[in-house]
Design a protein around this motif. Structure first.
Motif, mmCIF file in Angstrom:
data_model
loop_
_atom_site.group_PDB
_atom_site.id
_atom_site.type_symbol
_atom_site.label_atom_id
_atom_site.label_comp_id
_atom_site.label_asym_id
_atom_site.label_seq_id
_atom_site.Cartn_x
_atom_site.Cartn_y
_atom_site.Cartn_z
ATOM 1 N N CYS A 22 -8.420 -0.983 -3.064
ATOM 2 C CA CYS A 22 -8.206 -0.150 -1.873
ATOM 3 C C CYS A 22 -9.205 0.995 -1.810
ATOM 4 O O CYS A 22 -9.666 1.353 -0.715
ATOM 5 N N SER A 51 -5.326 5.908 -3.236
ATOM 6 C CA SER A 51 -5.848 4.917 -4.182
ATOM 7 C C SER A 51 -6.212 5.574 -5.505
ATOM 8 O O SER A 51 -5.918 5.035 -6.583
ATOM 9 N N ALA A 100 -5.164 -2.894 -7.811
ATOM 10 C CA ALA A 100 -4.951 -2.729 -6.367
ATOM 11 C C ALA A 100 -5.513 -1.390 -5.894
ATOM 12 O O ALA A 100 -6.111 -1.298 -4.812
ATOM 13 N N ALA A 140 -11.700 1.545 1.248
ATOM 14 C CA ALA A 140 -11.665 2.799 1.994
ATOM 15 C C ALA A 140 -13.046 3.435 2.055
ATOM 16 O O ALA A 140 -13.500 3.868 3.123
ATOM 17 N N MET A 182 -6.200 7.018 2.578
ATOM 18 C CA MET A 182 -6.143 5.790 1.775
ATOM 19 C C MET A 182 -6.927 5.951 0.475
ATOM 20 O O MET A 182 -6.462 5.516 -0.592
#
Length: 161
Positions: free
Chosen positions: A11, A50, A7, A15, A46
């Motif tokens: 992300c 991440s 995940a 981003a 973000m």
């Protein structure tokens, strides 16, 4: 790599991809901060989060592979689907209230409800803290967005406030 690491990678790619896309946003000659400013801040945060998620996933996997941690018993994962559902319901109520009563009142009610859902106040003192923090949050965000950033926030159809 576990689901958290995957995940985090997804992300991070999203981003970075969207950060690249913000380069194509047109600049406004009327304001010093263009339409790309806030999306870039959010996307940069973000991306950083991440990377932290990926690193923590790799670190956790490395710690589990050492012999000393193999003897330790992993704590069971606690899932609280009810809390997630109630949080979504509170947010949906906020979205419904926003055009009816306006930003200030809807945000105050949202903050009170969300705090009461996460940690129900058990005394008058705790209720007072919930009400004060909700009032400060609604007032401060209103003042920052409306007066400092000149963002028009919704007024309520019922209240015109």
């Amino acid at each position: 790599m576990t689901r958290d690491g995957i995940a985090g990678l997804i992300c991070l790619v999203l981003a970075i991809g969207m950060l690249v896309l913000t380069r194509g946003l047109p600049q406004s000659p009327f304001v010093p901060i263009g339409p790309d400013f806030y999306p870039r801040i959010v996307l940069a945060i973000m991306a950083v989060l991440s990377v932290i998620l990926i690193v923590s996933d790799l670190w956790r996997k490395r710690a589990q592979s050492t012999p000393a941690s193999a003897e330790a018993v992993a704590a069971p994962e606690i899932r609280n689907y009810r809390l997630v559902g109630v949080t979504f319901a509170v947010f949906a109520g906020y979205v419904i209230l926003l055009p009816l009563v306006g930003y200030r009142i809807a945000t105050f009610v949202f903050m009170v409800a969300l705090q009461a859902v996460f940690e129900p106040p058990r005394s008058a003192r705790r209720w007072m803290m919930v009400l004060i923090s909700a009032l400060v949050t609604a007032a401060l965000t209103y003042m920052v967005f409306q007066h400092y950033l000149s963002v028009l926030l919704p007024r309520g159809h019922w209240t015109e406030w």
